[in-house]
Design an enzyme around this catalytic site. Structure first.
Site, mmCIF file in Angstrom:
data_model
loop_
_atom_site.group_PDB
_atom_site.id
_atom_site.type_symbol
_atom_site.label_atom_id
_atom_site.label_comp_id
_atom_site.label_asym_id
_atom_site.label_seq_id
_atom_site.Cartn_x
_atom_site.Cartn_y
_atom_site.Cartn_z
ATOM 1 N N GLU A 52 0.831 -1.199 0.000
ATOM 2 C CA GLU A 52 0.000 0.000 0.000
ATOM 3 C C GLU A 52 0.873 1.258 0.000
ATOM 4 O O GLU A 52 1.845 1.350 0.746
ATOM 5 C CB GLU A 52 -0.913 -0.001 1.222
ATOM 6 C CG GLU A 52 -1.864 1.192 1.289
ATOM 7 C CD GLU A 52 -2.735 1.188 2.544
ATOM 8 O OE1 GLU A 52 -3.746 1.905 2.555
ATOM 9 O OE2 GLU A 52 -2.396 0.468 3.502
ATOM 10 N N LYS A 126 -9.624 2.481 -2.881
ATOM 11 C CA LYS A 126 -9.975 1.982 -1.554
ATOM 12 C C LYS A 126 -11.320 2.529 -1.101
ATOM 13 O O LYS A 126 -11.536 3.742 -1.087
ATOM 14 C CB LYS A 126 -8.877 2.375 -0.563
ATOM 15 C CG LYS A 126 -9.019 1.796 0.831
ATOM 16 C CD LYS A 126 -7.778 2.156 1.655
ATOM 17 C CE LYS A 126 -7.806 1.550 3.033
ATOM 18 N NZ LYS A 126 -6.565 1.867 3.793
ATOM 19 N N CYS A 170 -5.838 -2.865 2.235
ATOM 20 C CA CYS A 170 -5.657 -2.795 3.681
ATOM 21 C C CYS A 170 -6.965 -2.934 4.462
ATOM 22 O O CYS A 170 -7.507 -4.021 4.584
ATOM 23 C CB CYS A 170 -4.920 -1.505 4.053
ATOM 24 S SG CYS A 170 -4.161 -1.548 5.703
#
Length: 297
Positions: A52, A126, A170
């Site tokens: 990330e 995300k 994540c």
């Protein structure tokens, strides 16, 4: 008939102090990743995923507008253009997580997907954005809402030269719905580039995603950076990047504190074999799940 694809995960420590100029951070991390990407290709990896926000520190540990300078367009920024050249050179698929500027003042936590011929296939933004204090220091935490707008592209699946892949980033891994959607869209491998530190999440790191793989019958590749990052010290990024198969078995696990390429051979023929045994998609009852949407807090 087996269908084996060798894949790689690159975990790396960020070496610079946060006070350094943004350009130096990006230059240092890109320079660090170039030989690691070449190493992955030399070892025969066909699909390689980076961590990330790979081209810098995890700057979300503080709230500082300085880091907006790190963002660049996707796919038209210099980092993705460079990665397209590397993908073409090595004939590898690259998942490249970066800080994206959509328009001035609008930023996303994004992963670009580049095919083995260098073609840009698309991106994932995300969707789940954390904003929490880390430990007892009120000035450090996971202040991602300061930097990122929630994603607006759904959960795309990408048909690459070697496999059909999905990506979530994540914090997305804590939610079962993205994994299910990616599985229903036909993802064979789901990659999760992350930046996560020791504590409760370390226990969850090896619990949640093997469960997602079992529930959905796909492979998972989970990437985490390593080491401490100054001056924030929000915790140790504990590495341990791994691949897991549709039965929940760990195929390869990285070290806790070393830069490395974690490599595993994924036999994608196992997906059909496992799904024919565990008929979770056949037996699911979506018409009974209305409360997931109806019971909003």
């Amino acid at each position: 008939m087996s269908r084996v694809i060798r894949c790689g995960l690159i975990q790396a420590h960020h070496p610079l102090h946060g006070d350094e100029p943004v350009t130096k951070h990006k230059e240092a991390m890109i320079a660090k990743h170039l030989p690691l990407i070449e190493q992955a290709a030399t070892q025969g990896c066909r699909i390689v995923c980076l961590q990330e926000l790979f081209f810098g520190p995890y700057f979300c540990a503080e709230q500082n507008t300085k880091w907006y300078e790190a963002a660049e367009p996707v796919p038209d920024g210099p980092t993705i253009k460079l990665m397209q050249e590397l993908a073409r050179k090595h004939q590898i698929v690259l998942i490249v997580p970066v800080y994206e500027e959509s328009i001035p003042g609008v930023y996303y936590n994004t992963a670009a997907v580049i095919d083995a011929d260098g073609k840009y296939l698309g991106k994932y933004r995300k969707n789940h954005i954390p904003h929490v204090q880390a430990g007892e220091n009120p000035n450090t935490g996971f202040w991602e809402k300061f930097y990122f707008k929630p994603g607006n592209l759904g959960y795309p699946v990408f048909d690459t030269a070697y496999a059909r892949i999905g990506v979530y980033i994540c914090y997305d891994r804590h939610f079962p719905e993205p994994a299910r959607i990616l599985g229903l869209h036909g993802a064979e491998i789901v990659f999760n580039p992350s930046a996560t530190v020791a504590g409760l999440s370390e226990y969850l790191w090896k619990l949640e995603q093997p469960a997602h793989s079992v529930a959905n019958g796909f492979f998972t590749g989970a990437v985490n950076r390593v080491g401490w990052e100054e001056p924030w010290n929000i915790g140790e990024f504990y590495g341990q990047s791994y691949f897991v198969d549709p039965r929940g078995n760990f195929l390869a696990i990285g070290s806790r504190d070393q830069d490395e390429v974690v490599v595993a051979d994924l036999d994608l023929s196992m997906i059909k074999e496992v799904r024919n045994l565990w008929q979770f998609y056949r037996d699911r009852r979506p018409e009974t799940y209305e409360d997931i949407i109806r019971l909003l807090p």
